[in-house]
Design a protein around this motif. Structure first.
Motif, short mmCIF file in Angstrom:
data_model
loop_
_atom_site.label_atom_id
_atom_site.label_comp_id
_atom_site.label_asym_id
_atom_site.label_seq_id
_atom_site.Cartn_x
_atom_site.Cartn_y
_atom_site.Cartn_z
N SER A 64 77.18 59.89 51.15
CA SER A 64 78.47 60.32 51.66
C SER A 64 78.32 60.51 53.23
O SER A 64 77.50 60.99 53.77
CB SER A 64 79.03 61.33 50.94
N GLY A 65 79.58 60.41 53.80
CA GLY A 65 79.57 60.68 55.20
C GLY A 65 80.18 59.46 56.32
O GLY A 65 80.46 58.39 55.39
N PHE A 66 80.11 59.34 57.43
CA PHE A 66 80.57 58.34 58.29
C PHE A 66 79.49 57.23 57.91
O PHE A 66 78.43 57.16 58.18
CB PHE A 66 80.42 58.53 59.65
N GLY A 67 79.99 55.89 57.81
CA GLY A 67 79.13 54.79 57.16
C GLY A 67 78.87 54.59 55.94
O GLY A 67 78.53 53.54 55.54
N GLY A 68 79.34 55.90 55.02
CA GLY A 68 79.37 55.44 53.45
C GLY A 68 77.70 55.51 53.02
O GLY A 68 76.79 55.76 53.69
N ALA A 69 77.64 54.99 51.75
CA ALA A 69 76.36 54.79 51.20
C ALA A 69 75.68 53.79 51.86
O ALA A 69 74.38 53.73 51.70
CB ALA A 69 76.38 54.25 49.96
N GLY A 70 76.24 52.95 52.76
CA GLY A 70 75.49 51.93 53.68
C GLY A 70 74.78 52.36 54.87
O GLY A 70 74.06 51.79 55.43
N ALA A 71 75.18 53.72 55.26
CA ALA A 71 74.68 53.94 56.68
C ALA A 71 73.13 54.13 56.88
O ALA A 71 72.62 53.64 57.55
CB ALA A 71 75.26 55.63 56.92
N PHE A 72 72.51 54.57 55.62
CA PHE A 72 70.94 54.58 55.69
C PHE A 72 70.38 53.70 54.73
O PHE A 72 69.34 53.75 54.28
CB PHE A 72 70.76 56.07 55.21
N SER A 73 71.07 52.66 54.27
CA SER A 73 70.69 51.45 53.85
C SER A 73 69.71 50.46 54.64
O SER A 73 69.76 51.00 55.79
CB SER A 73 71.71 50.52 52.98
N ASP A 74 69.35 49.49 54.31
CA ASP A 74 68.54 48.67 55.11
C ASP A 74 69.43 47.71 56.06
O ASP A 74 68.95 46.76 56.80
CB ASP A 74 67.51 47.81 54.49
N GLY A 75 70.83 47.96 55.85
CA GLY A 75 71.64 47.21 56.97
C GLY A 75 71.67 45.88 56.59
O GLY A 75 71.71 44.99 57.69
N LYS A 76 71.81 45.37 55.44
CA LYS A 76 71.81 43.95 55.39
C LYS A 76 73.18 43.43 54.73
O LYS A 76 74.10 43.95 53.99
CB LYS A 76 71.01 43.50 53.84
N TYR A 77 73.87 42.35 55.61
CA TYR A 77 75.21 41.88 55.61
C TYR A 77 74.79 40.47 55.22
O TYR A 77 74.61 39.68 55.64
CB TYR A 77 75.73 41.94 56.97
N ASN A 78 75.31 40.43 53.77
CA ASN A 78 75.06 39.01 53.14
C ASN A 78 76.49 38.33 53.36
O ASN A 78 77.54 38.75 52.95
CB ASN A 78 74.88 39.18 51.65
N ILE A 79 76.43 37.20 54.06
CA ILE A 79 77.59 36.26 54.45
C ILE A 79 77.73 35.18 53.26
O ILE A 79 77.09 34.21 53.54
CB ILE A 79 77.49 35.75 55.74
N THR A 80 78.42 35.43 52.32
CA THR A 80 78.48 34.58 51.01
C THR A 80 79.49 35.11 50.09
O THR A 80 79.80 36.17 50.02
CB THR A 80 77.09 34.57 50.16
N ASN A 81 80.04 34.10 49.40
CA ASN A 81 80.94 34.40 48.27
C ASN A 81 80.25 34.44 46.88
O ASN A 81 80.82 34.48 45.87
CB ASN A 81 81.98 33.40 48.22
N ASP A 82 78.78 34.09 46.93
CA ASP A 82 78.00 33.66 45.80
C ASP A 82 77.74 35.01 44.93
O ASP A 82 77.57 35.26 43.89
CB ASP A 82 76.94 33.03 45.72
N PHE A 83 77.82 36.30 45.83
CA PHE A 83 77.58 37.59 45.26
C PHE A 83 78.01 38.45 46.15
O PHE A 83 78.65 38.43 47.47
CB PHE A 83 76.09 37.97 44.95
N GLY A 84 77.86 39.87 45.83
CA GLY A 84 78.54 40.82 46.76
C GLY A 84 79.89 41.39 46.44
O GLY A 84 80.54 42.20 47.23
N GLY A 85 80.66 40.70 45.40
CA GLY A 85 81.98 40.77 45.05
C GLY A 85 82.66 39.92 44.75
O GLY A 85 82.44 38.60 44.97
N THR A 86 84.07 39.98 44.35
CA THR A 86 84.91 38.93 44.31
C THR A 86 86.21 39.04 45.41
O THR A 86 87.33 38.56 44.79
CB THR A 86 85.47 39.03 42.86
N LEU A 87 85.94 39.33 46.60
CA LEU A 87 87.02 39.27 47.34
C LEU A 87 87.73 38.13 47.59
O LEU A 87 89.03 37.81 47.63
CB LEU A 87 86.55 39.72 48.76
N TYR A 88 86.98 36.81 47.63
CA TYR A 88 87.29 35.50 47.71
C TYR A 88 88.61 35.17 46.58
O TYR A 88 89.25 34.31 46.90
CB TYR A 88 86.31 34.45 47.69
N GLU A 89 88.45 35.92 45.40
CA GLU A 89 89.50 35.55 44.37
C GLU A 89 90.78 36.19 44.82
O GLU A 89 92.12 35.53 44.37
CB GLU A 89 89.08 36.30 43.17
N TYR A 90 90.89 37.04 45.57
CA TYR A 90 92.06 37.46 46.16
C TYR A 90 92.74 36.70 47.47
O TYR A 90 93.90 36.70 47.62
CB TYR A 90 92.02 39.08 46.34
#
Length: 454
Positions: A64-90
């Motif tokens: 929690s905090g500014f940046g969310g759970a991703g703040a101390f992740s390894d900072g990978k931004y996957n640019i794809t519709n194949d995984f990472g969510g179903t945003l493209y369906e909307y």
């Protein structure tokens, strides 16, 4: 206080909503309420010396905090519709990709320039995977690293702090619909806004369900991903990670037909623990700076479980398994793969003798007492499958940490604008159950901000 827009959650969805709103209108009044700390105050107390394991802080600085759970992740931004969510369906596949590239451009402007963009396009490993009944998913991957990711967030925050009112360590108790907008109730006060954007992340899944119940917003059951984090010498996977960095590989088990996948690959990274609603689970980080890198690579092996009627509490199922692990190991359990397949509990002496030196101080134990047989059988089968493309994966000294659980919010009913049944109430990010990644959550924040015209 009265605002044009109130944002609940300062994770990637909330951050990019605030960024885009202030970019569109310099005079807009925006407030962001966040249950965790501001970025500079986010410090996990585990130091490996005095404090060696999770002490269950009231607000987990990893989650929690500014940046969310991703703040101390390894900072990978996957640019794809194949995984990472179903945003493209909307919003459509093309628009989803355009927004993810837009987010990438912003990250580059705020400190990410010079980091590498990896891609699976034309990779020789796709054929190698298919020849061994494994399936490599297509993606472009921007790897910032935990260190550069922090710098990017720091720069964005410094840009936003004079344009937006941030309320840290201020969990929202309740959201109410008013005649002309929304009321947000916190322990120390009440604020109102014409619009409300909820972006609470995975750690806010229980709270999000409560809000949906109170406002009678329809939800439907989502999945939970359960598995282990694998740690191996970096050389074993180096021929893949040097070219792709992050490889999402899916395998269908022969025994049950379940899908097992790799997730969150961290070349030369470190295994870490995290606290979600008082439950300690395992994760992984990696750094761009060579001085901070280790000799090991870690990644998760996860099995997705969907439930149908009458059982709908997929997160509760995952939590019960994680609690069992916490009960047996006092936190995270680590086991050598050789011990697991021989039916032996790993001991401190066996771990100490292992050629793979663990990067997390975890309790040696027996994962077969924690994970259901079906899930564990699938993970073992996947390790042997990966051994065909990365010989050494199934070595005795491969380390397995458990458990790793990816909790997903119940999927919230929203339209193509990510707007709920109430006009002006938007639900985005991983808390919506629609996005499951940094890139998708960030893109959803930009998309919603562009729907708000003030």
């Amino acid at each position: 206080m009265r605002y044009d827009v109130i944002i609940i959650g300062a994770g990637p969805g909330g951050i990019f909503s605030a960024y885009e709103l202030t970019r569109q209108n310099q005079n807009i009044k925006v407030a962001v309420f966040e249950s965790g700390h501001e970025l500079s105050k986010r410090h996990c107390p585990i130091d490996g010396d005095k404090i060696k394991s999770c002490i269950r802080c009231k607000s987990c600085s990893i989650m929690s905090g500014f940046g969310g759970a991703g703040a101390f992740s390894d900072g990978k931004y996957n640019i794809t519709n194949d995984f990472g969510g179903t945003l493209y369906e909307y919003i459509g596949k093309q628009k989803a990709l355009e927004l993810m590239h837009y987010v990438d451009e912003i990250n580059m402007r705020y400190g990410g320039e010079g980091t590498k963009l990896y891609t699976t396009a034309g990779s020789q490993f796709k054929k190698l995977c298919m020849q061994n009944d494994l399936h490599l998913l297509d993606a472009s991957v921007r790897h910032l690293g935990t260190d550069i990711n922090y710098i990017v967030l720091e720069n964005i925050y410094n840009d936003l702090k004079d344009k937006v009112d941030f309320y840290f360590d201020t969990p929202v108790k309740k959201v109410e619909k008013t005649d002309n907008g929304y009321r947000v109730i916190c322990e120390n006060g009440v604020s109102e806004g014409d619009y409300c954007i909820i972006s609470v992340g995975r750690s806010g899944s229980k709270w999000m369900q409560q809000v949906c119940d109170e406002l009678k917003i329809e939800t439907k059951s989502n999945r939970v991903d359960i598995g282990v984090r694998v740690e191996i010498p970096a050389e074993i996977f180096s021929h893949i990670t040097n070219e792709l960095y992050e490889s999402k590989i899916v395998y269908r088990t022969a025994q049950y037909g379940d899908r097992v996948r790799t997730f969150c690959m961290n070349p030369k990274g470190a295994v870490v623990s995290e606290n979600t609603n008082g439950i300690v689970t395992v994760n992984g980080h990696s750094y761009e700076d060579p001085a901070k890198q280790t000799e090991n690579t870690n990644f998760a092996l996860l099995v997705a479980k969907h439930f149908s009627e009458p059982f709908r509490d997929s997160n509760g199922y995952g939590e019960s398994i994680a609690r069992l692990s916490n009960m047996l190991g006092g936190g995270i359990i680590v086991q050598r793969f050789g011990d697991l397949i021989r039916g032996k509990r790993s001991t401190p002496s066996r771990i100490a003798e292992s050629f793979t030196v663990p990067t997390l101080n975890a309790t040696p134990g027996d994962l077969s007492l924690v994970l259901p047989k079906r899930l564990l059988d699938g993970i073992i089968e996947m390790i042997y499958a990966l051994d065909k493309i990365a010989p050494g994966m199934a070595n005795d000294d491969t380390l397995l940490y458990g458990v790793e659980v990816k909790f997903y919010n119940m999927e919230v009913s929203v339209d193509e604008n990510l707007e709920s049944r109430y006009k002006g109430l938007y639900i985005i990010g991983d808390g919506s159950g629609i996005t499951h990644s940094l890139s998708h959550a960030s893109a959803s924040g930009v998309h919603v901000a562009r729907q708000i015209k003030i």
